[in-house]
Design an enzyme around this catalytic site. Structure first.
Site, PDB file in Angstrom:
ATOM      1  N   ASP A 122       0.515  -0.945   0.310  1.00 35.96           N
ATOM      2  CA  ASP A 122       0.279  -0.135  -0.117  1.00 35.96           C
ATOM      3  C   ASP A 122       0.844   1.387  -0.435  1.00 35.96           C
ATOM      4  OD1 ASP A 122      -1.758   2.031   0.281  1.00 35.96           O
ATOM      5  OD2 ASP A 122      -3.010   1.076   2.099  1.00 35.96           O
ATOM      6  N   HIS A 123       0.892   1.789  -1.070  1.00 34.73           N
ATOM      7  CA  HIS A 123       1.638   3.075  -1.235  1.00 34.73           C
ATOM      8  C   HIS A 123       1.232   4.522  -0.727  1.00 34.73           C
ATOM      9  CE1 HIS A 123       5.611   4.937  -2.676  1.00 34.73           C
ATOM     10  NE2 HIS A 123       4.617   5.238  -4.390  1.00 34.73           N
ATOM     11  N   ARG A 124       0.687   4.430   0.522  1.00 35.88           N
ATOM     12  CA  ARG A 124       0.005   5.567   1.458  1.00 35.88           C
ATOM     13  C   ARG A 124       0.793   4.642   2.391  1.00 35.88           C
ATOM     14  NH1 ARG A 124      -6.477   3.849   2.040  1.00 35.88           N
ATOM     15  NH2 ARG A 124      -5.290   2.329   2.574  1.00 35.88           N
TER      16      ARG A 124
END
Length: 466
Positions: free
Chosen positions: A436-438
């Site tokens: 998850d790039h968040r």
């Protein structure tokens, strides 16, 4: 006015409702009945198996008696709170029948107060009584009363008296008509007492040459509803989306369009890992547990997370917070006859290699038997999916909802590889890490994947890095 017979019947016959597992589920499908009318049951005995949106679970009944009636056949999806079985808790005390539900126009009698103490749940007992009342679904009260009357009357061998505006049909038949887009008001009934049968619905969906309808006898045992709804000209088969498959679809769509996915790949020489696996199989400390490459890969991922703890996190959208997890519940994606499930090993980071091997073996065998509980699939933090068992080199896995990363392991194959300056045949595999790039930047994700690869290339790092 309540009569003596009504009171004695209420005390004699007890009803068991579809329980609420406490996981936010509202319905379950009855997969299999283990009892039939006339069978004796005891407190805690499993009477049926149901499939929720998360797992298949066996239901124990919380009292003794003789089965009087099964309210739904196998294959029926039942809402939580609906009665699924009636039990005679005082057999041999007379010919009394269960008290019938009051007609819609009559003043309803107050229901007997539920017994205090433990209440049945999908797995075991122990949920305390809640003071919170469920809000009734719109427009279902009158419909449920009419449908129940129709089913009960047909099973008793005579026609039901219900409003003429509502066609007579069992719940599975109504569901079939809904799935096929058929208005029951347009279907010509052929069943006894004007009840619409499955054959009537199929006939309305696919017109066939008129034939004399065969007599329809009321079966003593409820017939299971088939999983396949209909086949169109042998070129298409339509299967209802429900249970685990429905949950998978919702979870994957939600994950793919909520968490921005990034996937990175690395190809690694795992020859030394394969040698370690062979040695561990002969180790007396590993006797009785299954040793395979997945065990070493799982341990490698746990060590990589220990070295990069920021990867083990979750995104709290409601509070706009990043939740760092100081524990690892390691999920293992498992393909089962009912679809993909992801049970997890609780606190996997605290387990030794033999303990982890035992946990993996138990997790896989339970999943294959279809006995994985909803609790076993809750609370995962990271997941491993082994696509290599299907001969696949790699993939771009989708995150399990609420998790930060998932590692896909490809097939391990003998390939030409430059080793110590020479081209030699080596055992090679490809790893893919989606995150998850968040939560996880490219640098952090790369470090985690590189650490896993480095351990598999040199397994002694399990000692030096741990």
């Amino acid at each position: 006015m309540t009569t003596m017979t009504d009171t004695s019947n209420a005390a004699r016959f007890r009803e068991f409702k579809m329980p609420d597992v406490g996981e936010g589920l509202t319905e379950a499908e009855i997969l299999k009945w283990y009892v039939q009318p006339g069978d004796t049951v005891t407190d805690g005995q499993v009477v049926c198996e149901v499939e929720t949106a998360k797992a298949a679970v066996e239901l124990p009944i919380p009292f003794d008696g003789v089965v009087h009636e099964l309210r739904f056949p196998e294959g029926t999806t039942v809402d939580v709170g609906q009665v699924i079985i009636a039990v005679d808790v005082a057999p041999g005390s007379g010919d009394a029948a269960p008290a019938a539900e009051p007609a819609p126009v009559a003043q309803p009698e107050p229901e007997p107060e539920a017994p205090k103490g433990r209440q049945p749940v999908l797995v075991g007992y122990g949920v305390s009584e809640s003071s919170t009342k469920r809000r009734a679904r719109k427009g279902t009260a009158a419909a449920a009363s009419a449908a129940t009357t129709a089913i009960q009357s047909e099973m008793n061998g005579h026609a039901a008296v219900v409003p003429e505006s509502r066609p007579l049909a069992k719940p599975p038949v109504r569901k079939l008509a809904k799935d096929l887009g058929i208005d029951l008001a347009t279907v010509v009934p052929t069943g006894e007492g004007g009840i619409i049968t499955r054959e009537d619905v199929h006939a309305a969906a696919t017109p066939v040459p008129a034939q004399a309808p065969a007599p329809v006898a009321a079966p003593e045992v409820l017939a299971p509803a088939p999983a396949v709804v209909t086949t169109v000209g042998a070129r298409e088969t339509r299967i209802p989306v429900k249970g685990v498959r429905k949950a998978i679809a919702q979870a994957m769509v939600g994950s793919a369009f909520t968490a921005p996915h990034v996937t990175e790949f690395v190809t690694v020489d795992v020859t030394r890992t394969m040698k370690l696996v062979a040695e561990l199989k002969e180790d007396k400390d590993m006797a009785g547990v299954r040793v395979n490459p997945l065990l070493i890969i799982a341990k490698a991922l746990l060590v990589a997370i220990k070295r990069n703890p920021e990867v083990n996190a979750a995104w709290d959208e409601a509070n706009q917070e990043i939740v760092q997890k100081h524990y690892v519940n390691l999920g293992i994606a498992a393909a089962t006859p009912r679809g993909l499930i992801v049970p997890n090993i609780k606190d996997a980071h605290e387990q030794t290699l033999p303990q982890l091997a035992a946990s993996l073996g138990e997790l896989v065998s339970t999943a294959r038997e279809g006995k994985t509980s909803p609790a076993a699939m809750a609370g995962g933090t990271v997941t491993i999916t082994n696509v290599g068992v299907f001969g696949v080199d790699t993939g771009t896995p989708i995150l399990n909802p609420g998790e930060s990363a998932i590692l896909a392991v490809g097939a391990i194959k003998l390939q030409p590889w430059v080793h110590k300056g020479k081209v030699k045949p080596r055992q090679v595999t490809t790893l893919a890490l989606s995150f998850d790039h968040r939560l996880v930047d490219g640098e952090l994700g790369s470090k985690v994947l590189a650490d896993v690869a480095a351990i598999l290339e040199q397994p002694k790092r399990l000692i030096t890095w741990a």
